[in-house]
Design a protein around this motif. Structure first.
Motif, PDB file in Angstrom:
ATOM      1  N   HIS A 125       0.831  -1.215   0.000  1.00  0.00           N
ATOM      2  CA  HIS A 125       0.000   0.000   0.000  1.00  0.00           C
ATOM      3  C   HIS A 125       0.859   1.256   0.000  1.00  0.00           C
ATOM      4  CE1 HIS A 125      -3.405   2.621   0.875  1.00  0.00           C
ATOM      5  NE2 HIS A 125      -2.710   3.132   1.879  1.00  0.00           N
ATOM      6  N   ASN A 126       2.054   1.147   0.588  1.00  0.00           N
ATOM      7  CA  ASN A 126       2.944   2.304   0.670  1.00  0.00           C
ATOM      8  C   ASN A 126       3.975   2.344  -0.458  1.00  0.00           C
ATOM      9  OD1 ASN A 126       2.691   4.042   3.392  1.00  0.00           O
ATOM     10  ND2 ASN A 126       1.989   1.963   3.758  1.00  0.00           N
ATOM     11  N   GLY A 127       3.714   1.583  -1.524  1.00  0.00           N
ATOM     12  CA  GLY A 127       4.508   1.743  -2.733  1.00  0.00           C
ATOM     13  C   GLY A 127       5.588   0.723  -2.987  1.00  0.00           C
ATOM     14  N   SER A 128       5.739  -0.288  -2.117  1.00  0.00           N
ATOM     15  CA  SER A 128       6.766  -1.294  -2.351  1.00  0.00           C
ATOM     16  C   SER A 128       6.367  -2.191  -3.523  1.00  0.00           C
ATOM     17  CB  SER A 128       6.962  -2.145  -1.093  1.00  0.00           C
ATOM     18  OG  SER A 128       7.830  -3.218  -1.356  1.00  0.00           O
ATOM     19  N   ASP A 129       7.371  -2.723  -4.225  1.00  0.00           N
ATOM     20  CA  ASP A 129       7.100  -3.596  -5.366  1.00  0.00           C
ATOM     21  C   ASP A 129       6.978  -5.061  -4.966  1.00  0.00           C
ATOM     22  OD1 ASP A 129       9.694  -4.160  -4.713  1.00  0.00           O
ATOM     23  OD2 ASP A 129      10.508  -3.923  -6.740  1.00  0.00           O
ATOM     24  N   PRO A 151       8.005   2.615   9.967  1.00  0.00           N
ATOM     25  CA  PRO A 151       7.400   3.929   9.697  1.00  0.00           C
ATOM     26  C   PRO A 151       6.024   3.816   9.043  1.00  0.00           C
ATOM     27  CG  PRO A 151       9.697   3.908   9.008  1.00  0.00           C
ATOM     28  CD  PRO A 151       9.335   2.496   9.352  1.00  0.00           C
ATOM     29  N   ALA A 152       5.849   2.790   8.191  1.00  0.00           N
ATOM     30  CA  ALA A 152       4.567   2.643   7.502  1.00  0.00           C
ATOM     31  C   ALA A 152       3.426   2.310   8.454  1.00  0.00           C
ATOM     32  CB  ALA A 152       4.683   1.560   6.427  1.00  0.00           C
ATOM     33  N   LEU A 153       3.752   1.696   9.598  1.00  0.00           N
ATOM     34  CA  LEU A 153       2.702   1.363  10.559  1.00  0.00           C
ATOM     35  C   LEU A 153       1.915   2.592  10.989  1.00  0.00           C
ATOM     36  CD1 LEU A 153       4.612  -1.179  12.832  1.00  0.00           C
ATOM     37  CD2 LEU A 153       2.676  -1.704  11.344  1.00  0.00           C
ATOM     38  N   ARG A 154       2.588   3.726  11.069  1.00  0.00           N
ATOM     39  CA  ARG A 154       1.914   4.954  11.517  1.00  0.00           C
ATOM     40  C   ARG A 154       0.886   5.444  10.513  1.00  0.00           C
ATOM     41  NH1 ARG A 154       2.650   4.939  16.926  1.00  0.00           N
ATOM     42  NH2 ARG A 154       4.864   4.889  17.486  1.00  0.00           N
ATOM     43  N   THR A 155       0.928   4.924   9.280  1.00  0.00           N
ATOM     44  CA  THR A 155      -0.099   5.315   8.304  1.00  0.00           C
ATOM     45  C   THR A 155      -1.407   4.575   8.550  1.00  0.00           C
ATOM     46  OG1 THR A 155       0.498   3.614   6.665  1.00  0.00           O
ATOM     47  CG2 THR A 155       1.730   5.700   6.608  1.00  0.00           C
ATOM     48  N   ILE A 156      -1.360   3.510   9.369  1.00  0.00           N
ATOM     49  CA  ILE A 156      -2.589   2.780   9.711  1.00  0.00           C
ATOM     50  C   ILE A 156      -3.303   3.465  10.865  1.00  0.00           C
ATOM     51  CG2 ILE A 156      -3.549   0.580  10.462  1.00  0.00           C
ATOM     52  CD1 ILE A 156      -1.117  -0.812   9.405  1.00  0.00           C
ATOM     53  N   ARG A 157      -2.582   3.670  11.951  1.00  0.00           N
ATOM     54  CA  ARG A 157      -3.101   4.333  13.137  1.00  0.00           C
ATOM     55  C   ARG A 157      -1.942   5.084  13.805  1.00  0.00           C
ATOM     56  NH1 ARG A 157      -7.170   1.945  11.459  1.00  0.00           N
ATOM     57  NH2 ARG A 157      -8.876   1.079  12.696  1.00  0.00           N
ATOM     58  N   PRO A 158      -2.219   6.153  14.523  1.00  0.00           N
ATOM     59  CA  PRO A 158      -1.125   6.877  15.189  1.00  0.00           C
ATOM     60  C   PRO A 158      -0.588   6.174  16.428  1.00  0.00           C
ATOM     61  CG  PRO A 158      -3.243   7.932  15.635  1.00  0.00           C
ATOM     62  CD  PRO A 158      -3.499   6.875  14.601  1.00  0.00           C
ATOM     63  N   GLY A 159      -1.396   5.309  17.060  1.00  0.00           N
ATOM     64  CA  GLY A 159      -0.976   4.607  18.264  1.00  0.00           C
ATOM     65  C   GLY A 159      -0.511   3.197  17.949  1.00  0.00           C
ATOM     66  N   LYS A 160       0.490   2.730  18.705  1.00  0.00           N
ATOM     67  CA  LYS A 160       1.035   1.390  18.460  1.00  0.00           C
ATOM     68  C   LYS A 160       1.476   0.761  19.769  1.00  0.00           C
ATOM     69  CE  LYS A 160       5.256   0.971  16.815  1.00  0.00           C
ATOM     70  NZ  LYS A 160       6.436   0.917  15.916  1.00  0.00           N
ATOM     71  N   ILE A 161       1.056  -0.488  19.996  1.00  0.00           N
ATOM     72  CA  ILE A 161       1.623  -1.320  21.051  1.00  0.00           C
ATOM     73  C   ILE A 161       2.479  -2.355  20.350  1.00  0.00           C
ATOM     74  CG2 ILE A 161       1.157  -2.931  22.915  1.00  0.00           C
ATOM     75  CD1 ILE A 161      -1.507  -1.541  23.367  1.00  0.00           C
ATOM     76  N   ASN A 162       3.793  -2.303  20.575  1.00  0.00           N
ATOM     77  CA  ASN A 162       4.734  -3.190  19.899  1.00  0.00           C
ATOM     78  C   ASN A 162       5.349  -4.132  20.914  1.00  0.00           C
ATOM     79  OD1 ASN A 162       6.747  -4.435  18.439  1.00  0.00           O
ATOM     80  ND2 ASN A 162       8.035  -2.617  18.263  1.00  0.00           N
ATOM     81  N   GLU A 163       5.014  -5.402  20.817  1.00  0.00           N
ATOM     82  CA  GLU A 163       5.547  -6.394  21.759  1.00  0.00           C
ATOM     83  C   GLU A 163       6.458  -7.370  21.028  1.00  0.00           C
ATOM     84  OE1 GLU A 163       5.508  -6.030  24.754  1.00  0.00           O
ATOM     85  OE2 GLU A 163       3.908  -4.568  25.008  1.00  0.00           O
ATOM     86  N   ASP A 164       7.636  -7.611  21.597  1.00  0.00           N
ATOM     87  CA  ASP A 164       8.683  -8.422  20.958  1.00  0.00           C
ATOM     88  C   ASP A 164       8.695  -9.834  21.527  1.00  0.00           C
ATOM     89  OD1 ASP A 164       9.591  -7.395  23.463  1.00  0.00           O
ATOM     90  OD2 ASP A 164      11.637  -7.967  22.929  1.00  0.00           O
ATOM     91  N   VAL A 165       7.615 -10.545  21.336  1.00  0.00           N
ATOM     92  CA  VAL A 165       7.457 -11.860  21.942  1.00  0.00           C
ATOM     93  C   VAL A 165       8.286 -12.911  21.201  1.00  0.00           C
ATOM     94  CG1 VAL A 165       5.177 -11.312  22.842  1.00  0.00           C
ATOM     95  CG2 VAL A 165       5.401 -12.300  20.548  1.00  0.00           C
ATOM     96  N   VAL A 166       8.461 -14.068  21.851  1.00  0.00           N
ATOM     97  CA  VAL A 166       9.217 -15.167  21.259  1.00  0.00           C
ATOM     98  C   VAL A 166       8.427 -16.461  21.409  1.00  0.00           C
ATOM     99  CG1 VAL A 166      11.407 -16.423  21.235  1.00  0.00           C
ATOM    100  CG2 VAL A 166      11.364 -14.025  21.954  1.00  0.00           C
ATOM    101  N   VAL A 167       8.364 -17.236  20.333  1.00  0.00           N
ATOM    102  CA  VAL A 167       7.780 -18.571  20.388  1.00  0.00           C
ATOM    103  C   VAL A 167       8.732 -19.532  19.673  1.00  0.00           C
ATOM    104  CG1 VAL A 167       5.376 -17.801  20.473  1.00  0.00           C
ATOM    105  CG2 VAL A 167       6.464 -18.218  18.240  1.00  0.00           C
TER     106      VAL A 167
END
Length: 462
Positions: free
Chosen positions: A263-267, A326-342
């Motif tokens: 959506h943000n222009g990547s090929d 950076p593209a995530l901010r085009t979806i919503r201004p707020g973000k909860i980013n969790e670095d989980v491991v499985v």
């Protein structure tokens, strides 16, 4: 002077540190980190020497004043936020590369040196320090050690804990301790070095580190592989990691991440999942390593495989990954980013659970990260100006952790626990295990002044 700061402490530190002792409004920039939390410290100390740090800790201990060690403030869990006031110890002035020991393949540094600046200093020697968090240009080595930072290269080279040989640190009792050294093999006593790394300033304050270095690879090449779905991509990850040649990087993007960068222009073509794979080595061996990785990547569900052998092609391949956050901010201004491991085999289960949670919460959830060690970043996107969306995002977070733990995973791979995940520690560990952690804390910080309220839940909550 802050009204809550004992005058005797203020006078002693003001005399010792001079312009390295801040109070009042000058402390404001030292109150927050990338978690978007903030609290006002009573004072800020900017020591120049190890003895300065010892003096600060001993003075604070005598007055039972909390101490919060601070690097560059790029952490995401609130670990550097002075939630109980107290004294922030900033290492902005202890930022030297002390000794590059190329023959021993190690370097001695002060904690305030930035990761990116260290790499520049090591480059002429043909060496590098492997941890490469996304904030590498801005984050400090002390902060990397405090959180056991990693990054994409961790799949081959390990995290900060795997790349430190020794520490000098100040305990909560104000004692200067030395552990480890410029050697890679040691069976002498308890391994305090690796205990302190990842403890987020709750056990001791790191004032010097001896870091293990790696030779800078002479050549790199990459692959971009598209798959039908997360399950077939995860099966490929297992095949790749089973090969003798470990990839230098192995990154995963789910369907929603691919849709976002498209959506943000990547090929990047439309797909259910994508792996970015990089090999490194020398000019003679690299083609064979790359071919082995490509052979492992092939299999059921693979839709396309592209090779990037030269520098410009590799840059284009990784541009999509770099553009994702950076593209995530085009979806919503707020973000909860969790670095989980499985476990790697459970990656499809985690992705499927996050897709279901996205529907249930009526919020976008984007999953990507370091597939080779199962360290995925779950991004819950919401409008932080919308009370209802904010509430739904916060309600979704415990469900993320519950699912991760049910999949035999863990709460954090590289960001640490800090304040934001502290209350979930009781879900991740038994009471007996947490009691053992508390006992270690008491042994090294008998009065509980080092970064109080972080990492471990209070005993009364257990």
């Amino acid at each position: 002077m802050d009204a809550h700061l004992p005058s005797a402490l203020h006078d002693a530190m003001s005399t010792r540190l001079g312009d390295g002792w801040l109070t009042g409004e000058a402390c404001r920039p030292f109150g927050g980190d990338d978690s978007r939390r903030w609290a006002m410290p009573a004072a800020v100390a900017l020591p120049r020497t190890q003895d300065d740090v010892v003096a600060v800790v001993r003075a604070c201990r005598s007055h039972r004043v909390p101490i919060i060690a601070r690097g560059a403030g790029t952490g995401t869990t609130g670990a550097a936020v002075p939630t109980q006031g107290g004294v922030v110890v900033s290492f902005a002035r202890m930022d030297r590369v002390v000794d590059i020991r190329a023959a021993d393949r190690c370097v001695v540094v002060q904690p305030g040196v930035l990761n990116g600046e260290l790499q520049l200093a090591l480059a002429p020697h043909g060496l590098f320090w492997p941890p490469d968090p996304s904030s590498a240009d801005a984050c400090s080595v002390g902060g990397n050690l405090a959180t056991n930072a990693g990054g994409p290269r961790a799949v081959k080279y390990g995290t900060a804990r795997d790349n430190v040989l020794g520490l000098v640190a100040v305990t909560g009792a104000g004692d200067l301790i030395r552990c480890g050294g410029a050697y890679t093999k040691d069976a002498t006593g308890y391994d305090l070095t690796h205990l302190i790394v990842g403890s987020e300033g709750t056990l001791a304050i790191i004032v010097e580190a001896t870091l293990k270095l790696a030779p800078r690879p002479r050549a790199q090449a990459g692959l971009r592989v598209l798959y039908r779905d997360a399950a077939t991509a995860a099966a490929a990850v297992s095949r790749i990691m089973a090969r003798p040649a470990t990839p230098a990087m192995l990154e995963f993007m789910d369907r929603s991440a691919i849709a976002l960068i498209r959506h943000n222009g990547s090929d990047v073509p439309e797909a259910g999942a994508m792996l970015l794979v990089e090999a490194d080595g020398d000019e003679d061996t690299l083609p064979y390593a790359l071919q082995a990785l490509a052979d492992a990547a092939e299999g059921d569900g693979m839709m396309a495989l592209d090779v990037a052998a030269d520098g410009s092609a590799r840059d284009r391949l990784w541009a999509a990954r770099r553009a994702l956050s950076p593209a995530l901010r085009t979806i919503r201004p707020g973000k909860i980013n969790e670095d989980v491991v499985v476990p790697v085999s459970r990656i499809p289960d985690l992705v499927a659970a996050m897709e279901a949670l996205s529907v249930d919460a009526a919020l976008p959830i984007v999953v990507f990260g370091h597939a080779g060690n199962g360290n995925l970043h779950v991004n819950i996107m919401y409008d932080d100006g919308d009370a209802d969306e904010t509430a739904r995002a916060q309600a979704a977070l415990p469900k993320v952790f519950a699912r991760v733990l049910a999949l035999d995973g863990t709460l954090s791979g590289e960001h640490g626990i800090g304040l934001s995940k502290r209350d979930y520690m009781a879900d991740a560990f038994s009471a007996a295990t947490l009691d053992a952690m508390h006992a270690v804390k008491v042994a090294l910080d008998p009065d509980g002044i080092l970064n109080p309220g972080k990492v471990l839940p209070p005993r009364e909550a257990l």
